[in-house]
Design an enzyme around this catalytic site. Sequence first.
Site, PDB file in Angstrom:
ATOM      1  N   ASP A 261       0.860  -1.179   0.000  1.00 51.86           N
ATOM      2  CA  ASP A 261       0.000   0.000   0.000  1.00 51.86           C
ATOM      3  C   ASP A 261       0.907   1.243   0.000  1.00 51.86           C
ATOM      4  O   ASP A 261       2.131   1.156   0.170  1.00 51.86           O
ATOM      5  CB  ASP A 261      -0.996  -0.017   1.173  1.00 51.86           C
TER       6      ASP A 261
HETATM    7  C1  BGC Z   1      -5.045   3.185  -0.021  1.00 54.07           C
HETATM    8  C2  BGC Z   1      -5.216   2.121  -1.073  1.00 54.07           C
HETATM    9  C3  BGC Z   1      -5.029   2.707  -2.451  1.00 54.07           C
HETATM   10  C4  BGC Z   1      -3.684   3.396  -2.516  1.00 54.07           C
HETATM   11  C5  BGC Z   1      -3.373   3.975  -3.871  1.00 54.07           C
HETATM   12  C6  BGC Z   1      -3.789   4.005  -0.224  1.00 54.07           C
HETATM   13  O1  BGC Z   1      -3.712   5.077   0.635  1.00 54.07           O
HETATM   14  O2  BGC Z   1      -5.027   2.568   1.244  1.00 54.07           O
HETATM   15  O3  BGC Z   1      -6.471   1.505  -0.939  1.00 54.07           O
HETATM   16  O4  BGC Z   1      -5.126   1.690  -3.413  1.00 54.07           O
HETATM   17  O5  BGC Z   1      -3.651   4.436  -1.562  1.00 54.07           O
HETATM   18  O6  BGC Z   1      -4.152   5.051  -4.168  1.00 54.07           O
END
Ligand code: BGC
Length: 716
Positions: A261
């Site tokens: 993430d």
């Molecule tokens: C979120 C994810 C997301 C990623 C990319 C993160 O902060 O937890 O769910 O896919 O950002 O945007």
Amino acid sequence: MNRIENLLAAMTVEEKIGQLNMVAAGYAVTGPVLASGTAEGIRAGRIGSLLNLWGAQEIHAMQKIAVEKTRLSIPLLAGFDVLHGHKTIFPIPLAEAACFEPRLWEASARAAAIEAAADGISMTFAPMLDIARDPRWGRIAEGAGEDPWVVTQFAKAKVRGFQGGGLPEGLASAGAVAATAKHFCAYGAALAGRDYASADVSERLLHEVYLPPFAAAVAAGCAAIMPAFNDIAGIPMTAHIPLLRDWLRRKAGFDGVIVSDYNAVAELIRHGIAGDLVEAAAAALRAGVDIDMMSGAYSQGLAPAIARGLVSIEAINAAVRRVLKLKERLGLFDDPYRRGSAGASAPNVSAARRDLAREAGRRSIVLLTNDHVLPLSPELRRIALIGPLADARADMLGPWAMAGNASDPVTIREGLAAALPDVEIVFATGVTIAGEDTSGIAAAREICRDADLVLLCLGEAASMSGEAASRANPGLPGAQNALAEAIFELEKPVVVLISSGRPLMISTIAAKAQALVATWFLGVEAGNAIADVLTGTFNPTGRLPVTWPRDVGQVPIFFAERPSGRPADPDNHYTSKYLDMPIEPLFPFGHGLSYSRFGLSKPRINKKDFKRGDELTIEVDVINEGAAAGEETVFLFARDIVASVTRPLLELKGVGKIALAPGEGGTICFRLAAEALTFPGSDLQPVFEPGEFLLSAGPSADPHGLLTVKVRALPG
Ligand code: BGC
């Protein structure tokens, strides 16, 4: 040697590490760190994939650098969050879950993939498979609710839809994108519903609740998995060897890409399990994380980690191999520009996709209460439309609509005006969504005086659910309760529509409204879908995919509780209950009314005794006793009465639907393999135990409405 091995043999260590580095191209911000110098980084071979960039031209421009200006011409992956539509924004996943329709879940993912791919995107960070039982957690909006069986069906449908299951070229199609099942796992169990907080769940809960949707995604061929931000019992998921390596890779057989993430690899330092970026990078890579999204830990830390002996070049090779393999599966080596090339369908909102959004929208709406005021009577001459969500265009999009256009949605006001051209609709917001100013309430109240009925549109702003949107008091924000009170005092019929990304704490409103409707955030066709239901053009079918609590003190709350040794008994003090509130929710899982009434028969089963390998068929007769054509949903639950470990009071095993004309009867048939009654035994290995089971069918998880038969599993 094949293409991938040839490349690996030709790559420098720096180029390999570059393939494991994903950076944000800076168009949308979804995290705390922003990358700069993206083009330069690609040219230098330091970047293998991008996120947060959309638009075929923009992505192709970056792709051109990767393909034409780097030594090995390896194309880029372009990742983006496509949670509930790309341009054509569909209902939020929690709303769409209320349809209980895998066919629709797949169709909206397919439509979203077509648009995203036409916009140059090759990978989406969806579906979100976090089981959520705590509405304080804002991300409850992004998933399919509280139940592992439902989320498992959701996982399969979404992976198929995104990845072009059924298309001749599959994932390599110009209209398919790689799906990323996230957030692995137990992210929804965040402490006190606070986003990014620790989760401490038992091994049993992992095996019974949190892992099955991911196992289903893997079995459906999901291309990627994203570990969650949280730790589980002290081990951050980004470095979780037992779950990432032992369970996901070895046991579930996942050979796709694990993408961290946003910034999560570097955050291992804050978690307190790594002293610096080098240790953080080593810990994530050792656990099997292939791509570092945005933290820079791999690009800065992996080379020194090799030097320090913390990681091997073989581990890096294995990660690079998986990334290249995904690029190959997506057809990027054969044609890096195939997504978004001329001839592919346009990325914009189309009439057909709008129709699908309207269908998904009206099927997502849940009629929670109705004291004979809905559908709206054709006699109505003047309706007062009140409240801050009545004309809140951008909010209808919901929390994840980065490529969506805030001017696209149809508001509730517009939908009603179009559906009821002969009715006078007077409108006032009364208050803003979250402001404390009550000065507009008097005027709003005034215009209700001559109205035959009030439609009160309350709820949250779209930004109040989704990521980093936990709420300690998930009720109506600002002065909306004051507005509602002022309107109820008029003693007019009041229909309350709730726009939200979660069940809101609205017991008082529910008690006073003549009808209460959960309209979530329904996307571009919100207003039309809502008007369809209010006018009766569409007879509501949506059912709650989450238990709706009375108050936040009941949280976490879900139907699949384990039995207590002292079940609640009003006449017995020493039983499991509250002194100040009932233990029953405001609305149970599965609840949702229709404009018809349905009668259900006791389930019929093909055999009372069964063995491993058998299949039970359970038939439930349904009759439409109402005056309108409608669709009934029946839930099938099982309860293992005596087992070696305590089993939940109700476990969902199937959902059936039937459309019936007034007076018509029909039969829903469930097929239940005996194996569906296995469970993780005391050693967490699956066991099938002889003994008695209760099979119950009903319109919701409310025990009072269930019709039950007893069956017996025989040894052998
Ligand atoms: C979120 C994810 C997301 C990623 C990319 C993160 O902060 O937890 O769910 O896919 O950002 O945007």
